[in-house]
Design a protein around this motif. Sequence first.
Motif, PDB file in Angstrom:
ATOM      1  N   THR A  71      45.160  34.477  92.970  1.00  0.00           N
ATOM      2  CA  THR A  71      46.408  34.158  92.276  1.00  0.00           C
ATOM      3  C   THR A  71      47.332  35.371  92.139  1.00  0.00           C
ATOM      4  O   THR A  71      46.918  36.441  91.683  1.00  0.00           O
ATOM      5  CB  THR A  71      46.115  33.607  90.866  1.00  0.00           C
ATOM      6  OG1 THR A  71      45.309  32.432  90.985  1.00  0.00           O
ATOM      7  CG2 THR A  71      47.405  33.252  90.145  1.00  0.00           C
ATOM      8  N   GLN A 112      45.651  27.862  86.798  1.00  0.00           N
ATOM      9  CA  GLN A 112      45.763  29.240  86.305  1.00  0.00           C
ATOM     10  C   GLN A 112      47.088  29.434  85.565  1.00  0.00           C
ATOM     11  O   GLN A 112      47.137  30.109  84.536  1.00  0.00           O
ATOM     12  CB  GLN A 112      45.638  30.237  87.464  1.00  0.00           C
ATOM     13  CG  GLN A 112      45.677  31.698  87.032  1.00  0.00           C
ATOM     14  CD  GLN A 112      44.562  32.087  86.082  1.00  0.00           C
ATOM     15  OE1 GLN A 112      43.482  31.498  86.099  1.00  0.00           O
ATOM     16  NE2 GLN A 112      44.801  33.094  85.235  1.00  0.00           N
ATOM     17  N   TRP A 113      48.155  28.825  86.059  1.00  0.00           N
ATOM     18  CA  TRP A 113      49.452  28.880  85.382  1.00  0.00           C
ATOM     19  C   TRP A 113      49.367  28.199  84.012  1.00  0.00           C
ATOM     20  O   TRP A 113      49.870  28.733  83.015  1.00  0.00           O
ATOM     21  CB  TRP A 113      50.521  28.231  86.251  1.00  0.00           C
ATOM     22  CG  TRP A 113      51.840  27.980  85.579  1.00  0.00           C
ATOM     23  CD1 TRP A 113      52.440  26.776  85.370  1.00  0.00           C
ATOM     24  CD2 TRP A 113      52.738  28.966  85.044  1.00  0.00           C
ATOM     25  NE1 TRP A 113      53.640  26.937  84.723  1.00  0.00           N
ATOM     26  CE2 TRP A 113      53.847  28.269  84.514  1.00  0.00           C
ATOM     27  CE3 TRP A 113      52.707  30.359  84.938  1.00  0.00           C
ATOM     28  CZ2 TRP A 113      54.920  28.919  83.898  1.00  0.00           C
ATOM     29  CZ3 TRP A 113      53.770  31.006  84.329  1.00  0.00           C
ATOM     30  CH2 TRP A 113      54.859  30.304  83.823  1.00  0.00           C
ATOM     31  N   TYR A 137      45.783  27.047  91.638  1.00  0.00           N
ATOM     32  CA  TYR A 137      46.860  27.913  91.145  1.00  0.00           C
ATOM     33  C   TYR A 137      47.587  27.304  89.938  1.00  0.00           C
ATOM     34  O   TYR A 137      47.947  28.016  88.998  1.00  0.00           O
ATOM     35  CB  TYR A 137      47.863  28.198  92.262  1.00  0.00           C
ATOM     36  CG  TYR A 137      47.279  28.970  93.416  1.00  0.00           C
ATOM     37  CD1 TYR A 137      47.066  30.339  93.315  1.00  0.00           C
ATOM     38  CD2 TYR A 137      46.922  28.333  94.603  1.00  0.00           C
ATOM     39  CE1 TYR A 137      46.529  31.062  94.376  1.00  0.00           C
ATOM     40  CE2 TYR A 137      46.384  29.034  95.667  1.00  0.00           C
ATOM     41  CZ  TYR A 137      46.189  30.399  95.542  1.00  0.00           C
ATOM     42  OH  TYR A 137      45.641  31.106  96.588  1.00  0.00           O
ATOM     43  N   ASN A 138      47.801  26.008  89.965  1.00  0.00           N
ATOM     44  CA  ASN A 138      48.529  25.383  88.857  1.00  0.00           C
ATOM     45  C   ASN A 138      47.714  25.380  87.563  1.00  0.00           C
ATOM     46  O   ASN A 138      48.288  25.468  86.470  1.00  0.00           O
ATOM     47  CB  ASN A 138      48.951  23.962  89.245  1.00  0.00           C
ATOM     48  CG  ASN A 138      50.070  23.982  90.266  1.00  0.00           C
ATOM     49  OD1 ASN A 138      51.187  24.410  89.985  1.00  0.00           O
ATOM     50  ND2 ASN A 138      49.771  23.548  91.491  1.00  0.00           N
ATOM     51  N   GLN A 146      52.145  32.788  95.294  1.00  0.00           N
ATOM     52  CA  GLN A 146      51.709  31.403  95.529  1.00  0.00           C
ATOM     53  C   GLN A 146      52.462  30.391  94.661  1.00  0.00           C
ATOM     54  O   GLN A 146      52.017  29.262  94.508  1.00  0.00           O
ATOM     55  CB  GLN A 146      50.206  31.258  95.265  1.00  0.00           C
ATOM     56  CG  GLN A 146      49.327  31.979  96.249  1.00  0.00           C
ATOM     57  CD  GLN A 146      49.040  33.404  95.829  1.00  0.00           C
ATOM     58  OE1 GLN A 146      49.045  33.727  94.645  1.00  0.00           O
ATOM     59  NE2 GLN A 146      48.795  34.272  96.791  1.00  0.00           N
ATOM     60  N   PHE A 147      53.590  30.789  94.111  1.00  0.00           N
ATOM     61  CA  PHE A 147      54.333  29.905  93.210  1.00  0.00           C
ATOM     62  C   PHE A 147      55.791  29.767  93.650  1.00  0.00           C
ATOM     63  O   PHE A 147      56.403  30.712  94.133  1.00  0.00           O
ATOM     64  CB  PHE A 147      54.255  30.421  91.765  1.00  0.00           C
ATOM     65  CG  PHE A 147      52.876  30.293  91.190  1.00  0.00           C
ATOM     66  CD1 PHE A 147      52.525  29.193  90.412  1.00  0.00           C
ATOM     67  CD2 PHE A 147      51.906  31.238  91.472  1.00  0.00           C
ATOM     68  CE1 PHE A 147      51.236  29.059  89.922  1.00  0.00           C
ATOM     69  CE2 PHE A 147      50.609  31.111  90.988  1.00  0.00           C
ATOM     70  CZ  PHE A 147      50.279  30.017  90.214  1.00  0.00           C
ATOM     71  N   GLY A 184      52.714  25.879  91.612  1.00  0.00           N
ATOM     72  CA  GLY A 184      51.759  26.603  92.438  1.00  0.00           C
ATOM     73  C   GLY A 184      51.324  25.847  93.674  1.00  0.00           C
ATOM     74  O   GLY A 184      51.526  24.641  93.810  1.00  0.00           O
ATOM     75  N   THR A 197      40.674  27.509  88.946  1.00  0.00           N
ATOM     76  CA  THR A 197      41.501  28.695  89.170  1.00  0.00           C
ATOM     77  C   THR A 197      41.367  29.100  90.623  1.00  0.00           C
ATOM     78  O   THR A 197      40.636  28.476  91.396  1.00  0.00           O
ATOM     79  CB  THR A 197      41.114  29.869  88.241  1.00  0.00           C
ATOM     80  OG1 THR A 197      42.133  30.882  88.315  1.00  0.00           O
ATOM     81  CG2 THR A 197      39.767  30.467  88.601  1.00  0.00           C
ATOM     82  N   ASN A 198      42.102  30.161  90.994  1.00  0.00           N
ATOM     83  CA  ASN A 198      41.995  30.689  92.348  1.00  0.00           C
ATOM     84  C   ASN A 198      41.923  32.200  92.281  1.00  0.00           C
ATOM     85  O   ASN A 198      42.734  32.846  91.604  1.00  0.00           O
ATOM     86  CB  ASN A 198      43.179  30.256  93.209  1.00  0.00           C
ATOM     87  CG  ASN A 198      42.910  30.494  94.687  1.00  0.00           C
ATOM     88  OD1 ASN A 198      42.785  31.626  95.130  1.00  0.00           O
ATOM     89  ND2 ASN A 198      42.813  29.407  95.455  1.00  0.00           N
ATOM     90  N   GLN A 256      39.151  29.246  96.023  1.00  0.00           N
ATOM     91  CA  GLN A 256      39.129  28.137  95.066  1.00  0.00           C
ATOM     92  C   GLN A 256      37.833  28.151  94.265  1.00  0.00           C
ATOM     93  O   GLN A 256      36.748  28.133  94.832  1.00  0.00           O
ATOM     94  CB  GLN A 256      39.258  26.806  95.804  1.00  0.00           C
ATOM     95  CG  GLN A 256      40.563  26.655  96.561  1.00  0.00           C
ATOM     96  CD  GLN A 256      40.594  25.433  97.444  1.00  0.00           C
ATOM     97  OE1 GLN A 256      39.820  24.501  97.258  1.00  0.00           O
ATOM     98  NE2 GLN A 256      41.490  25.416  98.416  1.00  0.00           N
TER      99      GLN A 256
END
Length: 404
Positions: A64, A391-392, A388-389, A68-69, A383, A60-61, A107
């Motif tokens: 977020t 976390q999505w 980020y991706n 960032q997407f 992301g 995750t970040n 990160q």
Amino acid sequence: MSANLTKQTTFDAIIIGAGACGLMCAVQAGFLGKRTLILEKNNRAGAKILISGGGRCNYTNLHTSAQQFISANPHFCKSAFAQWTVDDTISFFEAYGIQGQEKTLGQLFPATNKAKDIVEVFTQLCQDLDQPVWLNTNVNAVEQSDEGFTVSYERAGKLGSLTAPKVVITTGGLPVQKLGATDFGLRIARQFGMNVVKPMPALVPLTITGKDQPWYEQLSGNSIFCSVSNDKISFEENILFTHWGLSGPAILQLSSYWQAGEVFYINLLPHRDVAELIQNERLINPKKTLGLLLAGLYTRKFADALSGQLPVQKNLASLSKEDLDAIKQQIHHFKVKPAGDKGYDKAEVMRGGIDTNELSSKTMEAKKVPGLFFGGECVDVTGWLGGYNFQWAWACGFVIAQNL
């Protein structure tokens, strides 16, 4: 030969894809007392999780947000992130023994630096919650039926079918083919009349060909902290020169905002003014050559490579205004026109995907097909590099589970 391989078991939903989103969905559904079955074509769950972050998994970040997407609808992801936050991700993994450590730019990695620890959390929970995962199972079709949906598959050389009131598709995007990546999710969406935003590689190295290639090739292996930018965005991180072009975090980030035929610019000395450095140095050491000055700022190899474009043999005192203008242009506005990118096999993720207008942002359910859900990378939400991706994916998995 066709055979029904299932026991007489009722599932609340069938999840196709045992990646980050599918695994989180199954676990969260289990917490709610719902029973799911995951069908996975690979011989192990979480194949992309296991290779992410060089096998360490940046899961995750801390920073977020929707900013960032990339998506045709930049607001679509906000609902999922409101329902499942970064704090939720951290608490979830901490509850099962994963302590996070921040490396850089928010990160978060497992303190053990082992991606397999992340996957083991899910595989153990799926077992504890009686959420079966069928590996080596290839899904051939998804069709609507009186019971909701019929999923046809092949497993252990035999064909079979399952029915469930709801189906969740979390099959990822087109990278990386050797891990079984396909366009399955996009095909199913199109089958049900849903629009798909053109998919393209993202977070991907960029290639340089033609007369400029030898210049990049001679610098292969050199890494430099830079600012890269185009008319849409800029990123400050390292770039990596390779024998075929450019890679490194800054280039991967920019690639998601780059289209074929476009140019972008590299500031090889962010936060410093090369003209000011020259002016200050010439007062102290006017006979020092530009080449020696550059060698103090970069690796010798990179300073030598700049000699073709700059008057490196001149001493600082003799540099003209035209020389200074050329130096500033080369150092602060280095122009790059890539030939293309390295494609899906070298891309971290896919941009584009199932049009967010086709889905409810609150539930991830298809508007045209009640009971059909899509989550993760196959949706048009992409992301940045840096967790980020994931976390999505976690957020999608949670949201879908609440609505099964």
